[in-house]
Design a protein around this motif. Structure first.
Motif, short mmCIF file in Angstrom:
data_model
loop_
_atom_site.label_atom_id
_atom_site.label_comp_id
_atom_site.label_asym_id
_atom_site.label_seq_id
_atom_site.Cartn_x
_atom_site.Cartn_y
_atom_site.Cartn_z
N ALA A 32 0.84 -1.21 0.00
CA ALA A 32 0.00 0.00 0.00
C ALA A 32 0.87 1.25 0.00
O ALA A 32 0.56 2.24 -0.67
CB ALA A 32 -0.93 -0.01 1.21
N GLY A 33 1.97 1.21 0.76
CA GLY A 33 2.89 2.34 0.79
C GLY A 33 3.51 2.61 -0.56
O GLY A 33 3.63 3.77 -0.99
N VAL A 34 3.91 1.54 -1.25
CA VAL A 34 4.47 1.69 -2.60
C VAL A 34 3.45 2.34 -3.53
O VAL A 34 3.77 3.26 -4.29
CB VAL A 34 4.91 0.32 -3.15
N ALA A 35 2.21 1.87 -3.46
CA ALA A 35 1.16 2.43 -4.32
C ALA A 35 0.91 3.89 -4.00
O ALA A 35 0.75 4.73 -4.91
CB ALA A 35 -0.13 1.61 -4.15
N ILE A 254 0.35 15.58 -1.56
CA ILE A 254 0.86 15.70 -0.18
C ILE A 254 0.34 14.55 0.68
O ILE A 254 1.11 13.87 1.36
CB ILE A 254 0.41 17.03 0.45
N LEU A 255 -0.96 14.35 0.66
CA LEU A 255 -1.57 13.37 1.57
C LEU A 255 -1.12 11.95 1.24
O LEU A 255 -0.85 11.16 2.15
CB LEU A 255 -3.09 13.49 1.52
N THR A 256 -1.03 11.61 -0.05
CA THR A 256 -0.59 10.27 -0.39
C THR A 256 0.89 10.08 -0.08
O THR A 256 1.32 8.98 0.32
CB THR A 256 -0.84 9.96 -1.88
N PHE A 257 1.69 11.14 -0.22
CA PHE A 257 3.11 11.01 0.12
C PHE A 257 3.29 10.70 1.61
O PHE A 257 4.02 9.79 1.99
CB PHE A 257 3.89 12.28 -0.23
N PHE A 258 2.61 11.47 2.46
CA PHE A 258 2.79 11.25 3.89
C PHE A 258 2.19 9.91 4.33
O PHE A 258 2.73 9.26 5.23
CB PHE A 258 2.18 12.40 4.69
N ALA A 259 1.11 9.49 3.70
CA ALA A 259 0.53 8.18 4.02
C ALA A 259 1.50 7.07 3.62
O ALA A 259 1.69 6.09 4.36
CB ALA A 259 -0.81 8.00 3.31
N GLY A 260 2.14 7.21 2.46
CA GLY A 260 3.13 6.23 2.04
C GLY A 260 4.37 6.27 2.91
O GLY A 260 4.97 5.22 3.21
N GLN A 262 4.59 6.91 6.04
CA GLN A 262 4.33 6.22 7.31
C GLN A 262 4.46 4.71 7.16
O GLN A 262 4.83 4.02 8.10
CB GLN A 262 2.93 6.58 7.82
N ARG A 263 4.17 4.18 5.97
CA ARG A 263 4.23 2.73 5.76
C ARG A 263 5.61 2.24 5.34
O ARG A 263 5.98 1.10 5.61
CB ARG A 263 3.20 2.33 4.69
N LEU A 264 6.38 3.11 4.66
CA LEU A 264 7.65 2.67 4.08
C LEU A 264 8.88 3.20 4.79
O LEU A 264 9.94 2.60 4.74
CB LEU A 264 7.72 3.08 2.61
N GLY A 265 8.77 4.34 5.44
CA GLY A 265 9.95 5.00 5.99
C GLY A 265 10.55 5.94 4.95
O GLY A 265 10.23 5.89 3.76
N ALA A 266 11.46 6.79 5.41
CA ALA A 266 11.97 7.86 4.57
C ALA A 266 12.82 7.36 3.41
O ALA A 266 12.74 7.87 2.30
CB ALA A 266 12.80 8.83 5.42
N GLY A 267 13.66 6.34 3.67
CA GLY A 267 14.59 5.90 2.62
C GLY A 267 13.89 5.37 1.40
O GLY A 267 14.14 5.81 0.27
N ARG A 268 13.00 4.40 1.59
CA ARG A 268 12.29 3.82 0.44
C ARG A 268 11.35 4.83 -0.21
O ARG A 268 11.19 4.83 -1.43
CB ARG A 268 11.53 2.57 0.88
#
Length: 319
Positions: A32-35, A254-260, A262-268
C-alpha cells in the motif's frame, strides 16, 4: 513540479521491529505504501504539464500560484479539522508560516517561472538536484558528515547537471530558474528540519499553503495597484488545469506522500519519489511533443542515479 511542502524525510521515518519469522513477501501495508508513493509521484510529476495547459489558456504566473495555494489551503485545513490534527504553538506556527511565505513562495516562483522559458522535462530533471543540495547544506549548517557515498552522489549529480545544462537549446534563463528552484527548496528543507520538529506533517503543509496564499494575494494586490491585474484562463480547459494543480498535484500529492511515508519509511519513500521527473519527461513527450537531446537524457540519468544511490545507502544506514 513546484513540489508540495514536505517535512524533511527523517522526521517521518518509521522504525518497525522485524518479526521472528519474516514473511517471504512484503506486508500488505508495504505494498500500500508503494502504491501511495507512486500516486504521489505521478501527481507531482504531472504538475508541470498542468501548468503548461493553464498558461496556454491565458493564466499568468501569479494567478496560477494564488489559485493553487488558496484551494490547497482550504482543502488541507478542512482535512486537518476532520482528522483532528493537532497544530503547533502560536510561536512555532508563525515560524513555519514565515518559512512557507518566503522559502516556498520563492521556490514556486522560480519553478513556474522556469516553465515559461524551458521545457517541462528539463525543468523537472534540474529540480531533482535538490536532494544533493540538501546534503551539502546539511553538512555546512547542520554539521552532518559528508560520507564517501554522499560525495559520490554529488559527483554523479554534478556531471549530470553539466550534461543536462550543456545540452540545452538556448534556454539559459529557464535552466537558471530551475536550478534556483532546487537551491531554494533545499534551503527550505534544511530550515524546516529544525522548525517542524514534533509537528504533524499535515499541519505543516496546511500552514505553509496558508502563508503562501497570503503572500501571493499581497503580490497580486501590489501588481493590481500598478495596473497589472491577474490573468485567468480563458476557457474551461484552463480552469480544469488550474484545479488539477491545486487538488491533484498539491493536496492529493501531499496526503498520499505522507501516508506512504508512514508505511515505508523515509529511505524507500525517497527512492520511489524519483519516479516524479520520469513521469514529467514521459508526459511532456506524449502530450507536449517535447524531446531531450542525448546529452540531456544522459545527464538526467546521472542525476537520478545519484539521488537513488544517496537514498538507497541512506535507507540501509538507518535500517
Amino acid at each position: 513540479m513546484s513540489r508540495s511542502p514536505r517535512v524533511p524525510a527523517a522526521a517521518g521515518d518509521v522504525c518497525v521491529n522485524p518479526p521472528a519469522h519474516p514473511a517471504p513477501v512484503p506486508a500488505p501495508s508495504a505494498w500500500a505504501g508503494v502504491a501511495l508513493i507512486a500516486v504521489s509521484a505521478c501527481a507531482f510529476g504531472a504538475m508541470a504539464i498542468f501548468a503548461r495547459a493553464a498558461t496556454a489558456s491565458g493564466a499568468d504566473l501569479f494567478a496560477m500560484l494564488l489559485y493553487r495555494f488558496f484551494i490547497a489551503a482550504v482543502l488541507l485545513l478542512v482535512w486537518c479539522r476532520l482528522q483532528r490534527v493537532r497544530f503547533p504553538s502560536r510561536r512555532q506556527a508563525l515560524g513555519i508560516a514565515l518559512m512557507g511565505g518566503v522559502g516556498y513562495v520563492g521556490q514556486s516562483l522560480c519553478f513556474f517561472g522556469a516553465l515559461q522559458y524551458a521545457q517541462a522535462s528539463l525543468v523537472a530533471l534540474l529540480l531533482y538536484l535538490y536532494p544533493v543540495f540538501v546534503t551539502i547544506l546539511a553538512a555546512l549548517f547542520l554539521h552532518e558528515r559528508l560520507t564517501p557515498v554522499k560525495l559520490g552522489a554529488l559527483v554523479l549529480c554534478s556531471l549530470g547537471t553539466a550534461l543536462t545544462v550543456g545540452g540545452g537549446q538556448g534556454q539559459p534563463l529557464g535552466m537558471a530558474l530551475a536550478v534556483a528552484s532546487a537551491l531554494i527548496y533545499s534551503g527550505y528543507i534544511v530550515v524546516g528540519a529544525r522548525l517542524t520538529q514534533g509537528v504533524d506533517a499535515r499541519a505543516t503543509a496546511a500552514l505553509v499553503c496558508v502563508a503562501a496564499t497570503v503572500s501571493f494575494a499581497g503580490m497580486a494586490a501590489v501588481r493590481a495597484s500598478q495596473g497589472l491585474p491577474l490573468h485567468w484562463p480563458a476557457g474551461a480547459g484552463g480552469w480544469a488545469a488550474l484545479t488539477a494543480i491545486a487538488v491533484c498535484s498539491t493536496v492529493i500529492a501531499i496526503l498520499t506522500f505522507f501516508a506512504g511515508l508512514q508505511r515505508l519509511g523515509a529511505g524507500r519513500a525517497s527512492m520511489l519519489s524519483t519516479l516524479e521527473p520520469v513521469v514529467t519527461v514521459l508526459l511532456a513527450a506524449m502530450l507536449l511533443g517535447e524531446t531531450l537531446t542525448a546529452a540531456q537524457l544522459g545527464g538526467g540519468a546521472l542525476i537520478l542515479a545519484g539521488v537513488v544511490w544517496l537514498s538507497a545507502r541512506g535507507a540501509s544506514a538507518s535500517a
